[in-house]
Design an enzyme around this catalytic site. Structure first.
Site, PDB file in Angstrom:
ATOM      1  N   GLN A   1       0.828  -1.199   0.000  1.00 38.59           N
ATOM      2  CA  GLN A   1       0.000   0.000   0.000  1.00 38.59           C
ATOM      3  C   GLN A   1       0.868   1.257   0.000  1.00 38.59           C
ATOM      4  O   GLN A   1       0.335   2.361  -0.029  1.00 38.59           O
ATOM      5  CB  GLN A   1      -0.901  -0.018   1.240  1.00 38.59           C
ATOM      6  CG  GLN A   1      -1.883  -1.181   1.261  1.00 38.59           C
ATOM      7  CD  GLN A   1      -2.557  -1.342   2.607  1.00 38.59           C
ATOM      8  OE1 GLN A   1      -1.903  -1.622   3.617  1.00 38.59           O
ATOM      9  NE2 GLN A   1      -3.866  -1.174   2.637  1.00 38.59           N
TER      10      GLN A   1
ATOM     11  N   HIS B   1      -1.420   1.409  -4.359  1.00 38.24           N
ATOM     12  CA  HIS B   1      -1.763   2.828  -4.237  1.00 38.24           C
ATOM     13  C   HIS B   1      -0.920   3.714  -5.136  1.00 38.24           C
ATOM     14  O   HIS B   1      -0.878   4.928  -4.943  1.00 38.24           O
ATOM     15  CB  HIS B   1      -1.640   3.273  -2.776  1.00 38.24           C
ATOM     16  CG  HIS B   1      -2.683   2.652  -1.895  1.00 38.24           C
ATOM     17  ND1 HIS B   1      -2.675   2.783  -0.521  1.00 38.24           N
ATOM     18  CD2 HIS B   1      -3.764   1.891  -2.188  1.00 38.24           C
ATOM     19  CE1 HIS B   1      -3.708   2.133  -0.013  1.00 38.24           C
ATOM     20  NE2 HIS B   1      -4.376   1.574  -1.002  1.00 38.24           N
TER      21      HIS B   1
ATOM     22  N   CYS C   1      -6.272   8.141 -20.681  1.00 40.11           N
ATOM     23  CA  CYS C   1      -4.911   8.267 -21.208  1.00 40.11           C
ATOM     24  C   CYS C   1      -3.953   7.499 -20.302  1.00 40.11           C
ATOM     25  O   CYS C   1      -4.028   7.616 -19.081  1.00 40.11           O
ATOM     26  CB  CYS C   1      -4.499   9.738 -21.278  1.00 40.11           C
ATOM     27  SG  CYS C   1      -2.817  10.001 -21.912  1.00 40.11           S
TER      28      CYS C   1
ATOM     29  N   CYS D   1       0.174  16.731 -20.414  1.00 40.91           N
ATOM     30  CA  CYS D   1       0.482  15.387 -20.906  1.00 40.91           C
ATOM     31  C   CYS D   1       0.924  15.443 -22.365  1.00 40.91           C
ATOM     32  O   CYS D   1       0.213  16.000 -23.210  1.00 40.91           O
ATOM     33  CB  CYS D   1      -0.760  14.503 -20.763  1.00 40.91           C
ATOM     34  SG  CYS D   1      -0.592  12.873 -21.516  1.00 40.91           S
TER      35      CYS D   1
ATOM     36  N   CYS E   1      -1.956  13.700 -24.609  1.00 36.16           N
ATOM     37  CA  CYS E   1      -3.310  14.219 -24.829  1.00 36.16           C
ATOM     38  C   CYS E   1      -3.502  15.670 -24.413  1.00 36.16           C
ATOM     39  O   CYS E   1      -4.557  16.251 -24.676  1.00 36.16           O
ATOM     40  CB  CYS E   1      -4.338  13.339 -24.112  1.00 36.16           C
ATOM     41  SG  CYS E   1      -4.328  13.539 -22.314  1.00 36.16           S
TER      42      CYS E   1
ATOM     43  N   GLY F   1       2.970  -3.958   8.943  1.00 33.02           N
ATOM     44  CA  GLY F   1       2.880  -2.500   8.888  1.00 33.02           C
ATOM     45  C   GLY F   1       1.545  -1.978   8.440  1.00 33.02           C
ATOM     46  O   GLY F   1       1.436  -0.813   8.059  1.00 33.02           O
ATOM     47  N   THR F   2       0.528  -2.794   8.470  1.00 34.52           N
ATOM     48  CA  THR F   2      -0.805  -2.383   8.067  1.00 34.52           C
ATOM     49  C   THR F   2      -1.819  -3.197   8.845  1.00 34.52           C
ATOM     50  O   THR F   2      -1.607  -4.387   9.108  1.00 34.52           O
ATOM     51  CB  THR F   2      -1.029  -2.570   6.558  1.00 34.52           C
ATOM     52  OG1 THR F   2      -2.399  -2.287   6.235  1.00 34.52           O
ATOM     53  CG2 THR F   2      -0.698  -3.982   6.098  1.00 34.52           C
ATOM     54  N   SER F   3      -2.921  -2.570   9.196  1.00 33.48           N
ATOM     55  CA  SER F   3      -3.972  -3.304   9.904  1.00 33.48           C
ATOM     56  C   SER F   3      -4.679  -4.282   8.986  1.00 33.48           C
ATOM     57  O   SER F   3      -5.276  -5.259   9.442  1.00 33.48           O
ATOM     58  CB  SER F   3      -4.986  -2.317  10.491  1.00 33.48           C
ATOM     59  OG  SER F   3      -5.613  -1.575   9.451  1.00 33.48           O
TER      60      SER F   3
ATOM     61  N   PRO G   1      -1.034  -4.212  17.788  1.00 33.62           N
ATOM     62  CA  PRO G   1      -2.289  -4.369  17.039  1.00 33.62           C
ATOM     63  C   PRO G   1      -3.412  -3.543  17.662  1.00 33.62           C
ATOM     64  O   PRO G   1      -3.605  -3.550  18.875  1.00 33.62           O
ATOM     65  CB  PRO G   1      -2.576  -5.872  17.153  1.00 33.62           C
ATOM     66  CG  PRO G   1      -1.261  -6.499  17.472  1.00 33.62           C
ATOM     67  CD  PRO G   1      -0.512  -5.497  18.285  1.00 33.62           C
TER      68      PRO G   1
END
Length: 258
Positions: A93, A111, A124, A147, A150, A187-189, A216
């Site tokens: 993430q 992400h 695009c 861009c 486009c 490192g993430t719930s 936790p």
């Protein structure tokens, strides 16, 4: 009793799900809390909503490339390096590129990637690597403001709230979860969807599931979702695992540096 699970020779397809907690050791802030991104950059929380585009683009340019550059300066943590040395696949993430810097080659970035620019226009597919600098313009980071494909505005290639995750990264993450025989959340719930579906998907496909977390938030819920919950510092747990996996008898002072 403390959970002392460690990988064994039967675990040949190890997949790690990683979040902001793994990169905090490199000095990168998490989102919430007194030292989090929202506290340090109040305008960024508003800018991280897709509905704020395109007016929010300067805020995005001002923050994300500099954080990516900070990650590169700090370098991977002992946890990142241990994951790479175990040759596990990674679903992350995080947007900081630290897994790749550590040497991991199979990384699904749910992400996005703060080291790249993308086109604001969904249809695009233009994207390019950044040269992170300082400033709120695309040109400050080595890419054009419009861009080249486009003409739409460009932006850091990070996923905003209310945006869909990259379809290819999500599909790859789901495939990795189904193929894993050991699935480890670090490192993430792991409770925010769609990442929250990955551990149950791995478990339903026959994998052993493990949560490594120094504190936790919901220990009871975590023990219901995972086969093993290891309460400890991932930067100590993962190097210890790596020594077991690779047959190294003892730690060395080089561990944090690879």
């Amino acid at each position: 009793m403390a959970d002392t699970f460690r990988p064994g020779p039967e675990h040949r397809r190890v997949v790690f799900l990683t979040g902001a907690g793994l990169s905090a050791r490199a000095g990168l802030p998490t989102f919430r809390g007194p030292d989090g991104l929202w506290a340090m950059h109040p305008s960024l929380e508003r800018a991280m909503h897709a509905g704020a585009l395109p007016a929010s683009i300067p805020d995005l340019w001002r923050v994300w490339p500099s954080l990516y550059a900070q990650a590169a300066r700090s370098g991977p943590t002992p946890g990142h390096r241990a994951i790479a040395r175990m040759r596990g696949a990674v679903v992350t993430q995080n947007i900081d590129g630290l897994h790749q810097l550590a040497g991991s080659t199979d990384v699904a970035e749910l992400h996005g990637d703060a080291g790249r620019a993308a086109c604001l226009e969904d249809r695009c597919h233009w994207s390019a690597p950044l040269l992170p600098g300082e400033g709120e313009r695309a040109e400050d980071h080595g890419v054009p403001a419009a861009c080249p494909a486009c003409g739409a505005p460009t932006r850091p290639d990070v996923v905003l709230f209310d945006e869909m995750l990259p379809a290819d990264a999500l599909e790859r993450a789901q495939r990795l979860a189904r193929e894993a025989d050991l699935f480890v959340s670090v490192g993430t719930s792991g409770v925010v969807f769609p990442a929250a579906q990955l551990a149950p998907l791995a478990r339903a496909s026959g994998a052993t599931t493990v949560l490594i977390d120094i504190a936790p938030e919901d220990p009871v819920g975590a023990r219901a979702r995972f086969d093993h919950v290891i309460v400890g510092d991932a930067h100590e747990v993962l190097p210890a695992w790596e020594r077991v996996v690779n047959g190294v008898r003892s730690a060395t002072f080089l561990d944090p540096f690879g």
